[in-house]
Design a protein around this motif. Structure first.
Motif, PDB file in Angstrom:
ATOM      1  N   SER B 219       0.661  -1.214   0.015  1.00 56.41           N
ATOM      2  CA  SER B 219      -0.045   0.071   0.306  1.00 56.41           C
ATOM      3  C   SER B 219       0.665   1.439   0.089  1.00 56.41           C
ATOM      4  O   SER B 219       0.697   2.317  -0.886  1.00 56.41           O
ATOM      5  N   ARG B 220       2.100   1.250   0.582  1.00 56.23           N
ATOM      6  CA  ARG B 220       2.790   2.690   0.607  1.00 56.23           C
ATOM      7  C   ARG B 220       3.477   2.568  -0.393  1.00 56.23           C
ATOM      8  O   ARG B 220       3.706   3.625  -1.033  1.00 56.23           O
ATOM      9  N   THR B 221       3.488   1.760  -1.280  1.00 58.55           N
ATOM     10  CA  THR B 221       4.116   2.391  -3.017  1.00 58.55           C
ATOM     11  C   THR B 221       2.954   2.322  -3.639  1.00 58.55           C
ATOM     12  O   THR B 221       3.321   2.754  -5.295  1.00 58.55           O
ATOM     13  N   ARG B 222       1.173   2.561  -3.334  1.00 59.18           N
ATOM     14  CA  ARG B 222       0.298   2.472  -4.742  1.00 59.18           C
ATOM     15  C   ARG B 222       0.741   3.932  -5.307  1.00 59.18           C
ATOM     16  O   ARG B 222       0.364   4.259  -6.611  1.00 59.18           O
ATOM     17  N   ARG B 223       0.238   5.086  -4.447  1.00 56.93           N
ATOM     18  CA  ARG B 223       0.669   6.595  -4.593  1.00 56.93           C
ATOM     19  C   ARG B 223       2.142   6.582  -5.397  1.00 56.93           C
ATOM     20  O   ARG B 223       3.054   5.704  -5.350  1.00 56.93           O
ATOM     21  N   GLY B 224       2.259   8.074  -5.338  1.00 59.21           N
ATOM     22  CA  GLY B 224       3.877   8.146  -6.127  1.00 59.21           C
ATOM     23  C   GLY B 224       3.710   9.307  -7.576  1.00 59.21           C
ATOM     24  O   GLY B 224       2.269   9.652  -7.825  1.00 59.21           O
ATOM     25  N   ALA B 225       4.526   9.621  -7.255  1.00 60.37           N
ATOM     26  CA  ALA B 225       4.677  10.823  -8.497  1.00 60.37           C
ATOM     27  C   ALA B 225       4.458  10.673 -10.309  1.00 60.37           C
ATOM     28  O   ALA B 225       5.176   9.348 -10.437  1.00 60.37           O
ATOM     29  N   VAL B 226       3.883  10.845 -10.354  1.00 60.61           N
ATOM     30  CA  VAL B 226       3.901  10.810 -12.201  1.00 60.61           C
ATOM     31  C   VAL B 226       4.956  11.695 -13.413  1.00 60.61           C
ATOM     32  O   VAL B 226       4.081  13.444 -12.520  1.00 60.61           O
ATOM     33  N   SER B 227       5.759  11.393 -13.355  1.00 60.83           N
ATOM     34  CA  SER B 227       6.979  12.257 -14.064  1.00 60.83           C
ATOM     35  C   SER B 227       6.058  12.700 -15.427  1.00 60.83           C
ATOM     36  O   SER B 227       4.877  12.436 -15.848  1.00 60.83           O
ATOM     37  N   ALA B 228       6.861  14.068 -15.224  1.00 57.23           N
ATOM     38  CA  ALA B 228       6.065  14.962 -16.606  1.00 57.23           C
ATOM     39  C   ALA B 228       7.148  15.982 -17.141  1.00 57.23           C
ATOM     40  O   ALA B 228       8.848  15.483 -16.388  1.00 57.23           O
ATOM     41  N   GLU B 229       7.075  15.921 -18.323  1.00 58.34           N
ATOM     42  CA  GLU B 229       8.066  17.973 -18.659  1.00 58.34           C
ATOM     43  C   GLU B 229       8.000  18.624 -19.305  1.00 58.34           C
ATOM     44  O   GLU B 229       6.170  18.636 -19.726  1.00 58.34           O
ATOM     45  N   MET B 328      -2.135  20.176  -9.052  1.00 57.51           N
ATOM     46  CA  MET B 328      -2.490  19.886 -10.733  1.00 57.51           C
ATOM     47  C   MET B 328      -2.036  19.531 -11.150  1.00 57.51           C
ATOM     48  O   MET B 328      -2.027  18.476 -12.276  1.00 57.51           O
ATOM     49  N   THR B 329      -1.540  18.994 -10.500  1.00 51.26           N
ATOM     50  CA  THR B 329      -0.316  17.471 -10.575  1.00 51.26           C
ATOM     51  C   THR B 329      -1.191  15.819 -11.134  1.00 51.26           C
ATOM     52  O   THR B 329      -0.746  15.643 -11.431  1.00 51.26           O
ATOM     53  N   ASN B 330      -2.404  16.331 -10.463  1.00 51.86           N
ATOM     54  CA  ASN B 330      -3.302  14.922 -10.386  1.00 51.86           C
ATOM     55  C   ASN B 330      -3.171  15.342 -11.979  1.00 51.86           C
ATOM     56  O   ASN B 330      -4.119  13.914 -13.183  1.00 51.86           O
ATOM     57  N   ASP B 331      -3.141  16.619 -12.876  1.00 55.42           N
ATOM     58  CA  ASP B 331      -3.919  16.774 -14.102  1.00 55.42           C
ATOM     59  C   ASP B 331      -2.600  16.818 -15.307  1.00 55.42           C
ATOM     60  O   ASP B 331      -2.385  16.504 -16.099  1.00 55.42           O
ATOM     61  N   ILE B 332      -1.582  17.366 -14.626  1.00 50.82           N
ATOM     62  CA  ILE B 332      -0.783  17.528 -15.333  1.00 50.82           C
ATOM     63  C   ILE B 332       0.560  16.720 -14.879  1.00 50.82           C
ATOM     64  O   ILE B 332       1.693  16.771 -16.258  1.00 50.82           O
TER      65      ILE B 332
END
Lengths: 412, 457
Positions: B219-229, B328-332
């Motif tokens: 569970s602790r790794t389920r979330r996390g950042a999504v890389s963007a550029e 807004m990181t959920n969006d972009i």
């Protein structure tokens, strides 16, 4: 809000240095006086395929004392070099960094490829299917500076500039700004650069590495030699230093920073950028060119860079450009890239300590088109105002004016 | 008042590039539309989710093909700078004696994909196989230097390696503007996706796993950042200079502070001391108080540690009077060193438009009430920062007959403590009147000539 500039002075109260010819400041003073050359066969990695298998590697540097003072966990070469110089600088400044109000302590460093050694090691292992997360702990360029923040308790900015060769002159400029805008009392400023395969290969294929020896400003110069090391200065506001009774060894008086906006790799042949940066630095320091006693040049030893810098010196100093003493310490320690500006600053302090002007070794014959006043042996002298130049990859030019203290110091 | 305006920072131009498209209008629309789905990067193998940026058409934007072979991060940076300069009505012609414009650029990983290419060449073929062009573009300063070359900007260039870029570049930009010889500063952040970096961030458990792997992860790794550029650029100048130039200020950059927490490598202090110090310092810099803040925009990575840290800081700083918090990181996605700068750019848009994107104000209770936005960020190696963007309090008016692309009138030399950048001419303030829409029209007309009207909405 834009901060007002105040009349605070930025004093240098301690310096530490590690490079190919010295592992501490005192030995640096003597090594430069003797004109020692740090060029030797590269031992840190396989040099096959390089234009020059020799470089100014800090081969005699022993990181043991750095680890002995800390937790002995393996760290990146950049951190080893930086912390060694940092320990020396703190010791010389006789400062307890924990006594600085945490929010008013800052770190400003410069590096071009800091972390590249560890980054490459991680990548090679990852390609072979071995993941080593520990390698990622401090491969970021800001990790070495953060280690200093951790040890000193500084909560101010941890800045690491990466504008190629001008990086650590920029760090000194930032230290001056932080002090003058009253945003910091103490700034640990400097630069670090490990010798890495990526930098050696990159400069090699660009053919600006000499296959022989580095001869800055000589008519037969044919390229640079890469080096590695770190130099750290403890920069304090004069009021802070006065409160603790510290002696200023030197003061950072001014800087100039401009861009050529012309080419990523070639300097502007008109030399407008470096001459403007030198003039800005002297203006900020309140000096005329006549007041400059010594130019600690960028002097990489490449045909075009030295020509541009010599022309800029001629534009700034006029006929006196043939007389004002000029030195490229890269003839001894190689081009330490992002640490070059901090190395020049350390050389200035060494000159002040030893009452001499460091030599440009291997300098034999002046370039008849662009002569400057270099000497292959150390000259006796007591320079007071030193102009230190950096001309960077990408067209960035940064000059710094350093005033050396006499026997009584800049300020008590 | 005059001396006060000389200390205030006006934002007169903005540009952004990312997965949302090109321009601040595209950013606004993407955030307004709400959640989006992330996919793996099309440029390299791997299943980790990311937000790949739209490649800017620099040939169309700049009428030159010279930039098309640059690394992507440089292309993002140049596009963002072009948009900011255009909106600020500043000439971008090469040569000549124009205003002195500096660039302060921060990046987390620099030209990472180019660096990976060099590593591959070294490992596969040896040192002699490294491509000269790749090496010259692998240095961290390449995007800023190439932008200076492209637009003929001869002012100071500062480039910083920073895990959270916005507060660093904005703080340094303030410092540069303290020098009388600098007329304006472009604050720029940019980063690009890279296979090696993205997978390394996953190894550190900071990055969100691939969709399939997520189901079976603890569970602790389920979330996390999504890389963007992408990239974001803001054109900053002294408020009195903007007034003299008769260009409207989009917003005021009231305060910016960067700190660190002096704790441990890759592990932030759990009491959020670094972030708390940054926000407090930012309030002091802006001469503001917590009660002045209408909205907090957090550059949240959605890594559990980082998100918890923000929660701790907000409780400490605002107690039970915290303003609404949005991200807004959920969006972009999380655009690494540029993530915070995209937040700041959105904040500028909110101030300028006097409203919030619909997805951030679903109840409509905040419409028209956003006058001061605090942007916060936390990055690797204990790096923290806070930026306060607010409605410009000075008269933001422009003259109907002002020339577009007028030069910045240089301010008077400092009488005392002159600190360099000498050689300025005396300032001649231009008359001020209310005709912001006319100037805006000229900016749009200028943008139309380069096919960019849609980016200047």
């Amino acid at each position: 809000m834009i901060p007002p500039m105040r009349s605070r002075e930025a004093l240098v109260t301690g310096v530490g240095v590690v490079n190919a010819i010295a592992n501490d400041f005192e030995s640096f003073v003597e090594a430069m006086r003797e004109g020692r050359c740090g060029q030797r066969a590269i031992t840190g990695f396989d040099s096959a395929g390089l234009r020059n298998p020799r470089a100014c590697e800090a081969a005699e540097f022993d990181a043991g004392p750095v680890y002995a003072r800390r937790d002995r966990r393996k760290m990146d070469r950049s951190s080893e070099l930086l912390l060694a110089a940092f320990d020396q600088a703190v010791s010389m400044a006789r400062i307890d960094l924990r006594s600085v109000e945490s929010a008013r302590g800052a770190v400003a460093m410069g590096s071009t490829l800091g972390g590249a050694v560890t980054g490459f090691q991680y990548y090679r292992a990852a390609r072979e299917g071995r993941r080593r997360p520990s390698k990622l702990r401090d491969h970021s360029m800001h990790a070495p500076g953060y280690r200093i923040c951790i040890e000193s308790g500084f909560l101010g900015p941890n800045l690491v500039f990466s504008t190629a060769c001008t990086s650590s002159n920029l760090a000194l400029a930032a230290a001056l700004d932080l002090v003058r805008t009253d945003r910091a009392d103490v700034v640990v400023a400097g630069g670090f650069e490990p010798l890495s395969l990526i930098s050696c290969a990159g400069f090699s294929v660009m053919r600006n590495v000499t296959p022989g020896i580095c001869r800055p400003f000589d008519r037969n110069r044919d390229g640079l030699v890469l080096g590695e090391g770190s130099a750290v200065l403890i920069v304090e506001a004069d009021d802070f230093a006065a409160r603790r009774g510290a002696r200023g060894l030197a003061a950072v008086r001014g800087y100039g920073l401009v861009s050529d906006a012309r080419s990523m790799t070639a300097p502007d042949p008109t030399a407008a950028g470096p001459s403007t940066s030198m003039r800005h630095a002297m203006d900020m320091a309140g000096l005329s060119p006549d007041c400059v006693d010594w130019v600690c040049a960028h002097g990489t030893g490449t045909l075009l860079n030295d020509r541009a810098e010599a022309r800029a010196l001629r534009q700034v100093f006029g006929p006196r450009s043939r007389e004002v003493p000029c030195t490229s310490i890269k003839s001894m320690i190689g081009h330490t890239l992002g640490a070059a500006g901090a190395m020049n600053a350390a050389a200035a302090l060494a000159a002040g300590r030893g009452d001499y002007i460091p030599p440009t070794i291997h300098f034999e014959e002046p370039d008849p088109r662009d002569p400057v006043a270099c000497s292959s042996v150390a000259r006796t002298g007591a320079p007071k105002h030193v102009l230190s130049n950096s001309l960077g990859f990408g067209g960035s030019n940064c000059s710094v004016v350093i005033e050396l203290a006499g026997d009584s110091g800049v300020r008590e | 008042m005059a001396s006060d305006l000389a200390r205030r920072v006006a934002i007169t131009g903005a540009g952004a590039v990312g997965s949302f498209g090109i321009g601040t209008g595209a950013l606004w629309d993407a955030v307004g539309a709400g959640d989006r789905t992330f996919a793996s990067c099309t440029r390299y193998p791997g299943a980790l989710p990311c937000a790949e940026a739209v490649k800017p058409d620099l040939r169309r934007m700049l009428h030159t093909g010279q930039t098309s072979r640059m690394s992507l991060v440089s292309q993002f940076a140049i596009a963002a700078v072009h948009l900011a300069l255009t909106q600020a009505q500043l000439s971008t012609s090469k040569g000549g004696a124009g205003p002195v414009i500096g660039i302060v650029y921060a990046t987390s990983h620099g030209p990472a994909a180019t660096t990976q290419e060099i590593y591959d060449d070294l490992l596969d073929y040896g040192a002699a196989a490294v491509k000269p062009r790749a090496f010259q573009e692998s240095v961290f300063n390449a995007p800023a230097s190439l932008a200076s070359i492209q637009f003929g900007l001869k002012g100071p260039i500062q480039v910083l390696a920073a895990s959270i870029g916005a507060p660093v570049v904005l703080q340094q930009a303030q410092m540069l503007l303290a020098h009388p010889g600098v007329d304006a500063v472009i604050a720029l952040c940019a980063d690009e996706l890279c296979e090696a970096v993205q997978s390394a961030l996953r190894v550190l458990r900071w990055h969100r796993p691939a969709a399939g792997a997520e189901e079976s992860s603890p569970s602790r790794t389920r979330r996390g950042a999504v890389s963007a550029e992408g990239a974001a650029a803001l054109l900053l100048e002294r408020a009195d200079d903007a007034l003299a130039r008769e260009v409207p200020a989009l917003a005021e950059m009231a305060g910016a502070v960067t700190t660190n927490d002096a704790w441990k490598l890759v592990r932030p202090a759990p009491d959020a001391r670094g972030l708390i110090a940054a926000v407090r310092g930012c309030f002091a810099d802006a001469e503001a108080a917590p009660g002045d803040v209408d909205l907090i925009l957090c550059a949240l990575s959605h890594n559990p540690v980082d998100d918890a840290l923000h929660a701790v800081a907000m409780r400490s700083l605002f107690a039970d009077k915290a303003p609404p918090v949005a991200s807004m990181t959920n969006d972009i996605g999380y655009a690494m060193g540029a993530a915070g700068m995209l937040d700041v750019t959105l904040a500028v848009e909110m101030i300028h438009r006097r409203r919030m994107p619909a997805s951030m104000d679903r109840t409509g209770t905040l419409a028209g009430a956003v006058g001061s936005i605090l942007c916060t960020g936390a990055g690797l190696n204990g790096m923290f920062g806070a930026v306060l963007i607010r409605e410009p309090t000075w008269e933001s008016a422009v003259s109907a007959d002002a020339e577009p692309n007028a030069r910045i009138a240089p301010p008077e030399p400092e009488p005392v403590h002159a600190t360099g950048f000498a050689g300025r001419a005396a300032r001649t303030p231009a008359p001020v009147s209310r005709a912001a829409s006319a100037a805006r029209g000229r900016a749009v007309a200028a943008a139309e000539s380069t096919g960019l009207r849609e980016h200047l909405q």
